[in-house]
Design an enzyme around this catalytic site. Structure first.
Site, PDB file in Angstrom:
ATOM      1  N   CYS A  47     -16.223   4.202 -26.949  1.00  0.00           N
ATOM      2  CA  CYS A  47     -17.560   4.764 -27.117  1.00  0.00           C
ATOM      3  C   CYS A  47     -18.233   4.919 -25.754  1.00  0.00           C
ATOM      4  CB  CYS A  47     -18.384   3.862 -28.030  1.00  0.00           C
ATOM      5  SG  CYS A  47     -19.900   4.626 -28.603  1.00  0.00           S
ATOM      6  N   GLU A  48     -17.646   5.761 -24.933  1.00  0.00           N
ATOM      7  CA  GLU A  48     -18.116   6.050 -23.579  1.00  0.00           C
ATOM      8  C   GLU A  48     -17.828   7.512 -23.268  1.00  0.00           C
ATOM      9  OE1 GLU A  48     -19.620   4.214 -21.252  1.00  0.00           O
ATOM     10  OE2 GLU A  48     -19.578   2.287 -22.320  1.00  0.00           O
ATOM     11  N   GLY A  83       0.789  -1.226   0.000  1.00  0.00           N
ATOM     12  CA  GLY A  83       0.000   0.000   0.000  1.00  0.00           C
ATOM     13  C   GLY A  83       0.817   1.269   0.000  1.00  0.00           C
ATOM     14  N   GLU A  98       4.575  -6.485   1.027  1.00  0.00           N
ATOM     15  CA  GLU A  98       4.187  -6.801  -0.346  1.00  0.00           C
ATOM     16  C   GLU A  98       4.014  -5.539  -1.195  1.00  0.00           C
ATOM     17  OE1 GLU A  98       1.581 -10.701   1.075  1.00  0.00           O
ATOM     18  OE2 GLU A  98       0.593  -8.802   0.591  1.00  0.00           O
ATOM     19  N   GLY A 131       3.763  -3.383  -4.513  1.00  0.00           N
ATOM     20  CA  GLY A 131       3.442  -3.630  -5.919  1.00  0.00           C
ATOM     21  C   GLY A 131       3.544  -2.350  -6.710  1.00  0.00           C
ATOM     22  N   ARG A 151      -8.158   3.351 -14.773  1.00  0.00           N
ATOM     23  CA  ARG A 151      -8.117   3.923 -13.434  1.00  0.00           C
ATOM     24  C   ARG A 151      -8.804   5.291 -13.321  1.00  0.00           C
ATOM     25  NH1 ARG A 151      -3.935   5.308 -11.159  1.00  0.00           N
ATOM     26  NH2 ARG A 151      -4.569   4.796  -9.020  1.00  0.00           N
TER      27      ARG A 151
END
Length: 444
Positions: A361-362, A248, A290, A292, A330
């Site tokens: 197409c959004e 995190g 951990e 990432g 994101r």
């Protein structure tokens, strides 16, 4: 503009990463294109490893492969001495195919299937992080059938809410992940596991969220996990050899982000664990974390080719690129913010405020709102920074767009590590039933 790692503006006024001109990369590999600064990835790995070595404690730094999982990345993690955590059979398969040592792989996930557990046991991975009672009993039965013993961590929720987006906060009580310490389910899980025949308890795992810029949450989680460990030792006689505080650790996406040096996070975690366990005269366990995003996030840059524009006088100017939410979901999911500039005209002064639109197409396919750029023209190259984590991993084929290629750059060399998808990749697994083939023939 804040440049990361080996990025610089070369004599031609173009963005260069790892000694490679991005305009040349775009011409060679096409766009959209994910470009990873290999030297920066390795530097981030070493920052975590060196910070732990300085503590003198036993430790494992496990790369959280969900951030970016391809075989080349698994090879880098292995070469840098990291362990690896996976959350699916696909990630496990990728790691094993890359030759990653199975005994340094940890398997996470809140709904592991029997097939995934069998795969993990057969591969003899280092440990499985048990998330719920259903999994605990199923894992023990599968291990029994295979005459195997499995090392396990228990994922626990310490009741700590990190200061982060609600969808990426995972340490609080109301979450789909893990056994809750506060309501007693974590203690019951340990008590049940003691009586099971084919699991060996390594310890506990806690993860409080993502993109965290302070140490208070980690310290509070460490205190609560250590208090829990002491209670388990006192009541059940079980001493944990491992305490895992998850990941995190935040990175800088935009000017407002203020991540701490890696060593500061590590020092806060280890100091908290040492101090709390000293109160109980508890044997010092091996400490696992951990990371990432903090390994790969700022090492990634996505290159796009600019296409059409739409200028609404007095309202907004839209500049469209040849990618969007398919290669970076994101912003749509989390309202994530990014910085960008023209990679082929990096020294040109900004002249207007535009918003970067994707090609899906959004209406919500917007990558960046209100970005200062020079006046753009079709064919210009836009570089969006800090796209190394959760961009390729979450990419999709919406609108049947093809997922981009991925290249690693280092010392002037560019290596293709994921090929760009082809039309055959997109439609090649489609199956047309014979009855529909017949109808098509009849109509023709």
């Amino acid at each position: 503009m804040h440049l990361h790692g080996t990025s610089q503006i070369n004599a031609a006024g173009r963005l260069e990463i790892g000694g490679c001109d991005t305009a040349e990369l775009a011409a060679r590999f096409g766009t959209p294109l994910y470009v990873f600064d290999e030297a920066l990835i390795r530097r981030r790995c070493r920052e975590f490893m060196d910070a732990f070595r300085a503590t003198g404690l036993r430790f494992q730094v496990a790369y959280a492969s969900k951030a970016f999982c391809v075989m080349a990345m698994c090879r880098i993690a292995e070469e840098e001495g990291l362990s690896l955590d996976v959350v699916s059979d696909g990630e496990l398969y990728t790691a094993l195919r890359a030759g990653f040592p199975a005994d340094r792989i940890h398997f996470h996930g809140n709904n592991k299937t029997p097939e995934e557990l069998e795969m993990a046991i057969d591969a003899k991975i280092g440990c499985i992080v048990v998330d719920n009672f259903t999994e605990l009993y199923m894992l023990n039965e599968i291990a029994k059938e295979k005459s195997a013993r499995v090392s396990i961590l228990f994922r626990v929720t310490p009741g700590v809410e990190a200061h982060t987006h609600e969808f990426i906060s995972t340490g609080q009580t109301d979450t789909k992940f893990g056994f809750d310490i506060g309501n007693g389910s974590a203690f019951r899980a340990i008590r049940e596991a003691v009586s099971l025949s084919n699991v060996d308890i390594l310890g506990v795992h806690s993860h409080i969220g993502s993109q965290i810029f302070e140490t208070d949450g980690f310290k509070l989680a460490a205190d609560r996990v250590c208090d829990f460990a002491q209670n388990v030792r006192k009541e059940l006689g079980v001493t944990f050899p491992v305490i895992n505080l998850g990941g995190g650790f935040g990175i800088r996406y935009t000017e407002g982000d203020t991540p701490l040096p890696v060593g500061q996070y590590v020092q806060a975690i280890t100091d908290s664990i040492k101090a709390k366990l000293a109160e109980y005269d508890y044997p010092m366990p091996e400490i696992w974390i951990e990371p990432g995003r903090s390994i790969v996030g700022d090492a990634g840059t996505t290159l796009y080719t600019i296409g059409s524009t739409k200028d609404i006088p007095g309202v907004r100017k839209y500049v469209s690129v040849d990618g969007g939410m398919t290669d970076n979901p994101r912003p749509a999911l989390y309202d994530a913010k990014y910085e960008a500039f023209l990679a082929n005209r990096a020294n040109d002064p900004s002249e207007e405020t535009v918003s970067i639109a994707g090609k899906c197409c959004e209406t919500g396919d917007m990558l960046i709102w209100d970005l200062e750029l020079p006046k753009t023209k079709p064919g210009d190259l836009l570089a969006v920074f800090c796209t190394g984590a959760y961009n390729y991993s979450m990419a999709s084929n919406y609108n049947r767009l093809r997922r981009p290629a991925v290249v690693f750059v280092r010392d002037g060399e560019a290596d293709l590590v994921v090929r760009r998808e082809t039309f055959e990749d997109v439609a090649g697994k489609d199956v047309v039933p014979e009855r529909l083939r017949k109808q098509a023939v009849a109509k023709s």
